[in-house]
Design a protein around this motif. Structure first.
Motif, PDB file in Angstrom:
ATOM      1  N   GLU A 323      26.713  10.908  15.398  1.00  0.00           N
ATOM      2  CA  GLU A 323      28.002  11.384  15.914  1.00  0.00           C
ATOM      3  C   GLU A 323      28.228  10.988  17.372  1.00  0.00           C
ATOM      4  O   GLU A 323      28.944  11.660  18.099  1.00  0.00           O
ATOM      5  N   ALA A 324      27.631   9.900  17.811  1.00  0.00           N
ATOM      6  CA  ALA A 324      27.767   9.498  19.214  1.00  0.00           C
ATOM      7  C   ALA A 324      29.133   8.888  19.497  1.00  0.00           C
ATOM      8  O   ALA A 324      29.729   9.126  20.549  1.00  0.00           O
ATOM      9  N   ALA A 325      29.649   8.074  18.581  1.00  0.00           N
ATOM     10  CA  ALA A 325      30.891   7.354  18.834  1.00  0.00           C
ATOM     11  C   ALA A 325      32.087   8.292  18.963  1.00  0.00           C
ATOM     12  O   ALA A 325      33.025   8.021  19.722  1.00  0.00           O
ATOM     13  N   ALA A 326      32.069   9.414  18.254  1.00  0.00           N
ATOM     14  CA  ALA A 326      33.224  10.314  18.247  1.00  0.00           C
ATOM     15  C   ALA A 326      33.490  10.921  19.610  1.00  0.00           C
ATOM     16  O   ALA A 326      34.622  11.301  19.924  1.00  0.00           O
ATOM     17  N   HIS A 327      32.474  11.022  20.452  1.00  0.00           N
ATOM     18  CA  HIS A 327      32.618  11.682  21.748  1.00  0.00           C
ATOM     19  C   HIS A 327      32.873  10.701  22.881  1.00  0.00           C
ATOM     20  O   HIS A 327      32.897  11.089  24.040  1.00  0.00           O
ATOM     21  N   LEU A 328      33.079   9.426  22.530  1.00  0.00           N
ATOM     22  CA  LEU A 328      33.367   8.414  23.538  1.00  0.00           C
ATOM     23  C   LEU A 328      34.817   7.972  23.426  1.00  0.00           C
ATOM     24  O   LEU A 328      35.376   7.938  22.321  1.00  0.00           O
ATOM     25  N   ASP A 329      35.422   7.622  24.557  1.00  0.00           N
ATOM     26  CA  ASP A 329      36.788   7.089  24.496  1.00  0.00           C
ATOM     27  C   ASP A 329      36.727   5.697  23.866  1.00  0.00           C
ATOM     28  O   ASP A 329      35.659   5.085  23.750  1.00  0.00           O
ATOM     29  N   PRO A 330      37.877   5.157  23.414  1.00  0.00           N
ATOM     30  CA  PRO A 330      37.862   3.870  22.699  1.00  0.00           C
ATOM     31  C   PRO A 330      37.195   2.740  23.470  1.00  0.00           C
ATOM     32  O   PRO A 330      36.496   1.908  22.880  1.00  0.00           O
ATOM     33  N   ALA A 347      21.222  -0.735  14.543  1.00  0.00           N
ATOM     34  CA  ALA A 347      21.626   0.628  14.887  1.00  0.00           C
ATOM     35  C   ALA A 347      22.136   1.332  13.636  1.00  0.00           C
ATOM     36  O   ALA A 347      22.754   0.714  12.770  1.00  0.00           O
ATOM     37  N   TRP A 348      21.855   2.628  13.567  1.00  0.00           N
ATOM     38  CA  TRP A 348      22.383   3.480  12.504  1.00  0.00           C
ATOM     39  C   TRP A 348      23.297   4.500  13.169  1.00  0.00           C
ATOM     40  O   TRP A 348      22.857   5.256  14.044  1.00  0.00           O
ATOM     41  N   LEU A 349      24.572   4.511  12.770  1.00  0.00           N
ATOM     42  CA  LEU A 349      25.551   5.395  13.392  1.00  0.00           C
ATOM     43  C   LEU A 349      26.224   6.253  12.329  1.00  0.00           C
ATOM     44  O   LEU A 349      26.463   5.808  11.196  1.00  0.00           O
ATOM     45  N   THR A 350      26.552   7.482  12.700  1.00  0.00           N
ATOM     46  CA  THR A 350      27.292   8.360  11.801  1.00  0.00           C
ATOM     47  C   THR A 350      28.603   8.766  12.451  1.00  0.00           C
ATOM     48  O   THR A 350      28.736   8.796  13.680  1.00  0.00           O
ATOM     49  N   GLY A 351      29.583   9.093  11.612  1.00  0.00           N
ATOM     50  CA  GLY A 351      30.870   9.576  12.094  1.00  0.00           C
ATOM     51  C   GLY A 351      31.691  10.104  10.939  1.00  0.00           C
ATOM     52  O   GLY A 351      31.479   9.702   9.778  1.00  0.00           O
ATOM     53  N   VAL A 352      32.603  10.992  11.238  1.00  0.00           N
ATOM     54  CA  VAL A 352      33.440  11.562  10.185  1.00  0.00           C
ATOM     55  C   VAL A 352      34.400  10.519   9.628  1.00  0.00           C
ATOM     56  O   VAL A 352      34.680  10.493   8.430  1.00  0.00           O
ATOM     57  N   GLU A 353      34.883   9.619  10.495  1.00  0.00           N
ATOM     58  CA  GLU A 353      35.880   8.636  10.080  1.00  0.00           C
ATOM     59  C   GLU A 353      35.354   7.220  10.295  1.00  0.00           C
ATOM     60  O   GLU A 353      34.738   6.924  11.323  1.00  0.00           O
ATOM     61  N   SER A 354      35.670   6.335   9.359  1.00  0.00           N
ATOM     62  CA  SER A 354      35.210   4.953   9.459  1.00  0.00           C
ATOM     63  C   SER A 354      35.897   4.201  10.591  1.00  0.00           C
ATOM     64  O   SER A 354      35.364   3.196  11.079  1.00  0.00           O
ATOM     65  N   ARG A 355      37.058   4.681  11.041  1.00  0.00           N
ATOM     66  CA  ARG A 355      37.769   3.989  12.124  1.00  0.00           C
ATOM     67  C   ARG A 355      36.938   3.981  13.414  1.00  0.00           C
ATOM     68  O   ARG A 355      37.165   3.155  14.302  1.00  0.00           O
ATOM     69  N   LEU A 356      36.006   4.903  13.543  1.00  0.00           N
ATOM     70  CA  LEU A 356      35.162   4.955  14.728  1.00  0.00           C
ATOM     71  C   LEU A 356      34.319   3.696  14.873  1.00  0.00           C
ATOM     72  O   LEU A 356      33.821   3.399  15.959  1.00  0.00           O
TER      73      LEU A 356
END
Length: 377
Positions: A323-330, A347-356
């Motif tokens: 959930e790292a990408a969700a807390h960063l600005d674009p 890298a392995w990344l998780t997020g609620v939305e694929s747009r991240l």
């Protein structure tokens, strides 16, 4: 870029919410999208068990067994095929039904200590639980630093365990008013030797991080100035040898017996050290920065550690970002992905939305996770 370390197959058996799961992968980054509670973090936790220790959640081994409908699986297992510098290795880890609290590790079919995983699969991670690292107690920052240290120094965990055991035994004697100088002296010598080794390893980690931060002035993440608050670590950073540090610490422990007996605990040593982080551009302690700035500082530190490991091992490490990408600005999100690509890390990344993960374009493997089911896309 060349990615010379990658997980090419991951298999889970009765791990968390997965009865069975299998991912066939190439060397590109892995992006996992899906709703909260679907099992994305569980997949990252499974990957983290391919390193020494208790994984990114620091969970008890028996708690990793799949549970549901009033039943708990008797064991759990994680298996992976690792491609490293042109060679392939098979890693398995888990627990047996008869010993759910004892972890088993096999490398290429042979039993091995978990510490051997450090050199084979260098790995770093960032989780939401670390978001308040700079606001929390010193123990949180010590664990964070020790995790970074363990990634480069396999003996660090053994030294820490030796130190803690000797410290507990010494305190038990002091609590019982047993001031036998030979007995206490032997325990204090053991504490001093292992404590000095811990301090030296922490100091090396701090120096390597500082080198990588200084070598990447154009990063999109704020620059962290680092310091260690601890007498042994400060001595190591000043160039003192572990032997000299141990001798000095042994004397201090002997002098502090009455004080530690009255306090009910050892009041000095590496178990009380702290990592100090400052936002260099603002000249402000990290704890006084905004939530977004703290997250960016922490992300920058993880990237610096990944670069240090890449330099030490000659390969980009495995990087787990929950959930790292969700807390960063674009802009910072795009910068993060660019740095991961430049690093050559899987890298392995998780997020609620694929747009991240749009900044990856075609440079990532995309998966959808829904209630324990994993599908490409």
């Amino acid at each position: 870029m060349t990615r010379s370390l990658a997980i090419t197959r991951l298999r889970l058996t009765d791990f968390r919410n997965y009865t069975r799961a299998e991912l066939a992968l190439d060397a590109r980054p892995v992006a996992l999208a899906g709703p909260n509670g679907a099992g994305k973090t569980n997949l990252l936790e499974a990957v983290s068990m391919l390193s020494p220790g208790r994984g990114l959640r620091r969970a008890k081994l028996d708690s990793l067994r799949r549970a549901g409908n009033g039943e708990t699986a008797p064991a759990w297992g994680v298996a992976a095929t690792i491609a490293r510098a042109g060679e392939t290795h098979e890693i398995t880890t888990g627990v047996a039904p008869e010993a759910p609290n004892r972890r088993i590790v096999k490398i290429d079919g042979t039993n091995a200590p978990a510490a051997d995983l450090t050199a084979l699969i260098p790995m770093v991670w960032l989780t939401p639980a670390q978001d308040r690292l700079f606001m929390g107690p010193p123990g949180d920052r010590r664990r964070f630093l020790d995790r970074l240290t363990l990634a480069a120094a396999p003996d660090h965990a053994r030294n820490a365990s030796t130190y803690e055991k000797a410290m507990r035994e010494r305190q038990r004697l002091l609590d019982d008013n047993v001031f036998d100088p030979s007995w206490l002296g032997a325990l204090e010598a053991r504490m001093a030797e292992s404590g000095a080794a811990m301090a030296a390893a922490r100091a090396r980690t701090l120096s390597r991080l500082a080198e990588q931060i200084a070598a990447s002035p154009d990063t999109a993440f704020p620059t962290a100035a680092l310091a260690l608050d601890g007498a042994l670590e400060e001595a190591a950073l000043a160039g003192e040898t572990p032997e000299t540090i141990a001798e000095s610490f042994t004397r201090k422990l002997a002098e502090a017996r009455n004080r530690d007996a009255a306090a009910g605990r050892a009041l000095s040593g590496p178990h009380r050290s702290d990592l100090r982080v400052t936002h260099r551009e603002k000249d402000a302690p990290a704890a006084q920065c905004s939530t977004g700035e703290q997250k960016a500082l922490l992300t920058g530190l993880i990237l610096a550690q990944a670069r240090a490991l890449a330099a030490d091992h000659g390969i980009g490490p495995i990087v787990l970002l929950d959930e790292a990408a969700a807390h960063l600005d674009p802009d910072r999100r795009a910068a993060l992905i660019a740095e991961l690509n430049d690093l050559g890390a899987q890298a392995w990344l998780t997020g609620v939305e694929s747009r991240l993960f749009e900044a990856f374009t075609t440079d990532a493997q995309m998966f959808r996770v829904e209630t324990g089911e994993i599908t490409p896309g």
